[in-house]
Design a protein around this motif. Structure first.
Motif, mmCIF file in Angstrom:
data_model
loop_
_atom_site.group_PDB
_atom_site.id
_atom_site.type_symbol
_atom_site.label_atom_id
_atom_site.label_comp_id
_atom_site.label_asym_id
_atom_site.label_seq_id
_atom_site.Cartn_x
_atom_site.Cartn_y
_atom_site.Cartn_z
ATOM 1 N N THR A 159 4.971 -5.727 8.678
ATOM 2 C CA THR A 159 4.189 -6.681 7.890
ATOM 3 C C THR A 159 3.310 -5.946 6.884
ATOM 4 N N ALA A 160 2.649 -4.879 7.316
ATOM 5 C CA ALA A 160 1.783 -4.117 6.422
ATOM 6 C C ALA A 160 2.569 -3.512 5.263
ATOM 7 N N ALA A 161 3.737 -2.934 5.567
ATOM 8 C CA ALA A 161 4.537 -2.294 4.530
ATOM 9 C C ALA A 161 5.031 -3.309 3.505
ATOM 10 N N PHE A 162 5.637 -4.386 3.978
ATOM 11 C CA PHE A 162 6.205 -5.362 3.047
ATOM 12 C C PHE A 162 5.129 -6.173 2.334
ATOM 13 N N ALA A 163 4.016 -6.450 3.000
ATOM 14 C CA ALA A 163 2.937 -7.199 2.342
ATOM 15 C C ALA A 163 2.336 -6.378 1.208
ATOM 16 N N SER A 164 2.126 -5.090 1.432
ATOM 17 C CA SER A 164 1.568 -4.250 0.370
ATOM 18 C C SER A 164 2.521 -4.160 -0.813
ATOM 19 N N PHE A 168 2.001 -5.677 -4.608
ATOM 20 C CA PHE A 168 2.201 -4.805 -5.774
ATOM 21 C C PHE A 168 3.065 -5.499 -6.823
ATOM 22 N N VAL A 169 4.192 -6.082 -6.377
ATOM 23 C CA VAL A 169 5.078 -6.781 -7.318
ATOM 24 C C VAL A 169 4.351 -7.957 -7.962
ATOM 25 N N ALA A 170 3.634 -8.737 -7.157
ATOM 26 C CA ALA A 170 2.937 -9.911 -7.677
ATOM 27 C C ALA A 170 1.789 -9.546 -8.597
ATOM 28 N N LEU A 238 7.598 3.293 8.144
ATOM 29 C CA LEU A 238 6.880 2.078 7.753
ATOM 30 C C LEU A 238 5.438 2.382 7.371
ATOM 31 N N VAL A 239 4.808 3.311 8.081
ATOM 32 C CA VAL A 239 3.440 3.713 7.730
ATOM 33 C C VAL A 239 3.408 4.321 6.333
ATOM 34 N N LEU A 240 4.397 5.154 6.021
ATOM 35 C CA LEU A 240 4.459 5.763 4.693
ATOM 36 C C LEU A 240 4.631 4.703 3.608
ATOM 37 N N TRP A 241 5.511 3.726 3.834
ATOM 38 C CA TRP A 241 5.706 2.665 2.849
ATOM 39 C C TRP A 241 4.453 1.815 2.699
ATOM 40 N N ALA A 242 3.760 1.556 3.813
ATOM 41 C CA ALA A 242 2.513 0.792 3.744
ATOM 42 C C ALA A 242 1.467 1.546 2.928
ATOM 43 N N ALA A 243 1.400 2.874 3.105
ATOM 44 C CA ALA A 243 0.446 3.680 2.346
ATOM 45 C C ALA A 243 0.790 3.678 0.857
ATOM 46 N N VAL A 244 2.081 3.807 0.553
ATOM 47 C CA VAL A 244 2.516 3.785 -0.849
ATOM 48 C C VAL A 244 2.217 2.423 -1.480
ATOM 49 N N GLY A 245 2.580 1.355 -0.781
ATOM 50 C CA GLY A 245 2.356 0.015 -1.319
ATOM 51 C C GLY A 245 0.878 -0.294 -1.498
ATOM 52 N N THR A 247 -1.573 1.875 -1.995
ATOM 53 C CA THR A 247 -2.086 2.679 -3.108
ATOM 54 C C THR A 247 -1.687 2.074 -4.446
ATOM 55 N N LEU A 248 -0.421 1.685 -4.583
ATOM 56 C CA LEU A 248 0.039 1.083 -5.833
ATOM 57 C C LEU A 248 -0.678 -0.237 -6.107
ATOM 58 N N THR A 249 -0.863 -1.040 -5.065
ATOM 59 C CA THR A 249 -1.534 -2.327 -5.244
ATOM 60 C C THR A 249 -2.987 -2.125 -5.660
ATOM 61 N N ALA A 250 -3.680 -1.199 -5.014
ATOM 62 C CA ALA A 250 -5.089 -0.963 -5.336
ATOM 63 C C ALA A 250 -5.262 -0.485 -6.775
#
Length: 256
Positions: A159-164, A168-170, A238-245, A247-250
């Motif tokens: 959830t954290a990875a895909f939500a971030s 980001f896309v939105a 998944l933790v790595l993708w959540a961190a990437v997402g 960071t990009l969103t912020a």
């Protein structure tokens, strides 16, 4: 002093926890009432589950376990992806377009509270998805051997990875572009992201898809519900993708 039966005004915002809970409830109700969101959250995953199980039995596909035991964890992962990524991205994109997020940002609810409310709504909807999809799978003779820790961590980190990534896309695209991009990514990951079928079904390409968030989530769910183990490697992805997402969103998210 006020007389008996009258009310004394108490100006001020409610505690943050109550604000976040109220926001989560509202977001969850909006998601469940929206026909398109309900289609992504429940209807499509159930169709994939039933179609995959019956189709594999008729076609005689070679799987390491019973078809329902293979498809059920993958479809649960698909449901999380559809809600945490596609539904969230589309809803947030149109909220930006209509100025909803901008107005909420001016309310007593802080922006961090708004994001927490959205995540809380996702978790509430995902509980509903697990109940419905799990019930359908059990009706198809699903016999899981669950590792509770692995399952809970897979749901939370997926959830954290895909939500971030959805935020980001939105946050960088217009609403119409978000709608198209979110649906396209969803279909691509459904077809080739190793979310429903195991990585072994992708041959040499499996070495690539195991690093996608869809492949990691699907593998973590299958490890938890088929093998009864916690797949720390996939959870780490998944933790790595959540961190990437995150960071990009912020760095890129625009509130209006």
């Amino acid at each position: 002093m006020g007389s008996v039966g009258t009310f004394t005004p108490r100006p001020g915002a409610a505690p943050l926890s109550r604000q976040v809970l109220a926001q989560a409830r509202m977001e969850a109700r909006l998601m469940v009432r929206n026909g398109e969101q309900l289609l992504l959250a429940v209807v499509i995953p159930v169709i994939v589950l039933v179609g995959g199980v019956t189709g594999s039995e008729h076609l005689g596909l070679s799987l390491d376990h019973d078809p329902v035991d293979v498809f059920a964890p993958g479809v649960l992962a698909l449901a999380i992806m559809s809600t945490a990524f596609t539904s969230l991205a589309i809803a947030t994109g149109f909220e930006r377009r209509y100025g909803v997020i901008k107005r909420l940002g001016a309310s007593p609810l802080p922006r961090s509270g708004l994001l927490l409310g959205k995540v809380g709504a996702l978790l509430l909807v995902e509980v509903l998805q697990v109940v419905i999809i799990g019930g359908v799978a059990l009706a198809l003779d699903w016999d899981p051997t669950p590792d509770v820790l692995g399952f809970v961590l897979a749901v939370a980190l997926g959830t954290a990875a895909f939500a971030s990534l959805g935020l980001f896309v939105a946050g960088v695209l217009r609403a119409e572009a978000t709608l198209a991009a979110a649906n396209l990514i969803y279909l691509l990951l459904l077809a080739g992201g190793a979310v429903v079928l195991p990585i072994s079904a992708y041959g040499a390409f499996g070495g690539v898809v195991r690093w996608l968030p869809s492949g990691a989530l699907g593998s973590a769910m299958r490890a938890a519900l088929i093998d009864g183990t916690t797949s720390w490697r996939d959870l780490g992805v998944l933790v790595l993708w959540a961190a990437v997402g995150t960071t990009l969103t912020a760095r890129t998210f625009k509130w209006e």
